[in-house]
Design a protein around this motif. Structure first.
Motif, PDB file in Angstrom:
ATOM      1  N   THR A  67       0.768  -1.130  -0.070  1.00 55.18           N
ATOM      2  CA  THR A  67      -0.073  -0.118   0.207  1.00 55.18           C
ATOM      3  C   THR A  67       0.865   1.199   0.026  1.00 55.18           C
ATOM      4  O   THR A  67       0.673   2.135  -0.807  1.00 55.18           O
ATOM      5  N   ALA A  68       1.892   1.421   0.849  1.00 56.43           N
ATOM      6  CA  ALA A  68       2.897   2.495   0.717  1.00 56.43           C
ATOM      7  C   ALA A  68       3.554   2.593  -0.342  1.00 56.43           C
ATOM      8  O   ALA A  68       3.712   3.806  -0.899  1.00 56.43           O
ATOM      9  N   LEU A  69       3.912   1.443  -0.950  1.00 58.74           N
ATOM     10  CA  LEU A  69       4.680   1.582  -2.305  1.00 58.74           C
ATOM     11  C   LEU A  69       3.646   2.104  -3.424  1.00 58.74           C
ATOM     12  O   LEU A  69       4.066   3.003  -4.144  1.00 58.74           O
ATOM     13  N   VAL A  70       2.534   1.520  -3.445  1.00 59.92           N
ATOM     14  CA  VAL A  70       1.687   1.898  -4.452  1.00 59.92           C
ATOM     15  C   VAL A  70       1.319   3.348  -4.351  1.00 59.92           C
ATOM     16  O   VAL A  70       1.212   4.105  -5.255  1.00 59.92           O
ATOM     17  N   ASP A  71       1.027   3.796  -2.867  1.00 56.16           N
ATOM     18  CA  ASP A  71       0.700   5.223  -2.810  1.00 56.16           C
ATOM     19  C   ASP A  71       1.835   6.310  -3.338  1.00 56.16           C
ATOM     20  O   ASP A  71       1.469   7.281  -4.100  1.00 56.16           O
ATOM     21  N   LYS A  72       3.077   5.794  -3.104  1.00 55.97           N
ATOM     22  CA  LYS A  72       4.031   6.593  -3.675  1.00 55.97           C
ATOM     23  C   LYS A  72       4.387   6.660  -5.227  1.00 55.97           C
ATOM     24  O   LYS A  72       4.646   7.743  -6.018  1.00 55.97           O
ATOM     25  N   LEU A  73       3.872   5.569  -5.931  1.00 62.34           N
ATOM     26  CA  LEU A  73       3.643   5.358  -7.360  1.00 62.34           C
ATOM     27  C   LEU A  73       2.460   6.198  -7.919  1.00 62.34           C
ATOM     28  O   LEU A  73       2.704   6.592  -8.903  1.00 62.34           O
ATOM     29  N   ILE A  74       1.450   6.221  -7.353  1.00 65.04           N
ATOM     30  CA  ILE A  74       0.329   7.006  -7.650  1.00 65.04           C
ATOM     31  C   ILE A  74       0.825   8.545  -7.434  1.00 65.04           C
ATOM     32  O   ILE A  74       0.437   9.209  -8.552  1.00 65.04           O
ATOM     33  N   ALA A  82      -8.273   1.472  -8.429  1.00 63.03           N
ATOM     34  CA  ALA A  82      -9.567   1.755  -8.363  1.00 63.03           C
ATOM     35  C   ALA A  82     -10.584   0.588  -7.817  1.00 63.03           C
ATOM     36  O   ALA A  82     -10.000  -0.471  -7.615  1.00 63.03           O
ATOM     37  N   LYS A  83     -11.426   0.967  -7.113  1.00 61.88           N
ATOM     38  CA  LYS A  83     -12.492  -0.234  -6.177  1.00 61.88           C
ATOM     39  C   LYS A  83     -12.988  -0.763  -7.263  1.00 61.88           C
ATOM     40  O   LYS A  83     -13.402  -0.481  -8.675  1.00 61.88           O
ATOM     41  N   ALA A  84     -13.331  -1.923  -6.955  1.00 60.23           N
ATOM     42  CA  ALA A  84     -13.946  -3.294  -7.686  1.00 60.23           C
ATOM     43  C   ALA A  84     -15.404  -2.737  -7.711  1.00 60.23           C
ATOM     44  O   ALA A  84     -16.004  -2.360  -6.754  1.00 60.23           O
ATOM     45  N   ARG A  89     -14.639  -3.621  -1.103  1.00 56.21           N
ATOM     46  CA  ARG A  89     -13.589  -3.875  -0.139  1.00 56.21           C
ATOM     47  C   ARG A  89     -12.365  -4.201  -1.168  1.00 56.21           C
ATOM     48  O   ARG A  89     -11.026  -4.253  -0.573  1.00 56.21           O
ATOM     49  N   VAL A  90     -12.434  -4.597  -2.601  1.00 58.24           N
ATOM     50  CA  VAL A  90     -11.288  -4.967  -3.330  1.00 58.24           C
ATOM     51  C   VAL A  90     -11.063  -3.652  -4.185  1.00 58.24           C
ATOM     52  O   VAL A  90     -11.618  -2.726  -4.780  1.00 58.24           O
ATOM     53  N   THR A  91      -9.565  -3.419  -3.898  1.00 59.32           N
ATOM     54  CA  THR A  91      -9.081  -2.388  -4.716  1.00 59.32           C
ATOM     55  C   THR A  91      -7.938  -2.989  -5.643  1.00 59.32           C
ATOM     56  O   THR A  91      -7.173  -3.851  -5.731  1.00 59.32           O
ATOM     57  N   PHE A  92      -8.231  -2.525  -6.915  1.00 61.21           N
ATOM     58  CA  PHE A  92      -7.081  -2.819  -8.103  1.00 61.21           C
ATOM     59  C   PHE A  92      -6.177  -1.716  -8.396  1.00 61.21           C
ATOM     60  O   PHE A  92      -6.525  -0.678  -8.195  1.00 61.21           O
TER      61      PHE A  92
END
Length: 140
Positions: A67-74, A82-84, A89-92
């Motif tokens: 989550t931390a790595l993805v947030d930096k990449l965002i 994006a939420k399913a 509850r599922v995030t893509f």
């Protein structure tokens, strides 16, 4: 070198590989990415999208780290979340166009890294090394 130096040696190989990757990214003009970001981008280069859970499993890191790595990449514009539609509850996670543009660089760096790693190593030695490392990893 003694057989008890294995962990130190593995650590030094990883450190050298990470420096190699960072230097190669610098030569491509890419700043702000680190090898752990590369794990996520590489996992997404050949898939349209992955759930956060799938991504964590694929790269072997816990969900909070991913989550931390993805947030930096965002923030850098390389991925998006994006939420399913059917399950909130599922995030893509998926690459943006900017992230997809990294594919040639990643393929080149990966090829150069493997050439460097296996320079002077026979096919039999590669297979044996891999077999032993898998065995060691399974011990944990």
């Amino acid at each position: 070198m003694k057989t008890t130096d294995i962990i130190s040696l593995i650590s030094k190989v990883r450190e050298s590989a990470n420096k190699f990757i960072i230097n190669e990214m610098d030569s491509w003009g890419i700043k702000g990415l680190v090898p752990s970001h590369g794990d996520i981008i590489f996992a997404l280069l050949y898939r349209e999208k992955l759930t956060m859970k799938e991504l964590a499993e694929k790269i072997g890191k816990d969900k909070s780290t991913v989550t931390a790595l993805v947030d930096k990449l965002i923030k850098q514009g390389y991925v998006e979340k994006a939420k399913a539609i059917d399950d909130n509850r599922v995030t893509f996670v998926a690459l943006t166009e900017k992230g997809k543009e990294l594919k040639p660089m990643f393929e080149s760096i990966s090829s150069d890294l493997m050439s460097t790693v296996y320079k002077g190593v026979s096919e039999n030695e590669k297979e044996e090394l891999l077999r032993i490392l898998i065995k060691i990893k399974s011990n944990f």
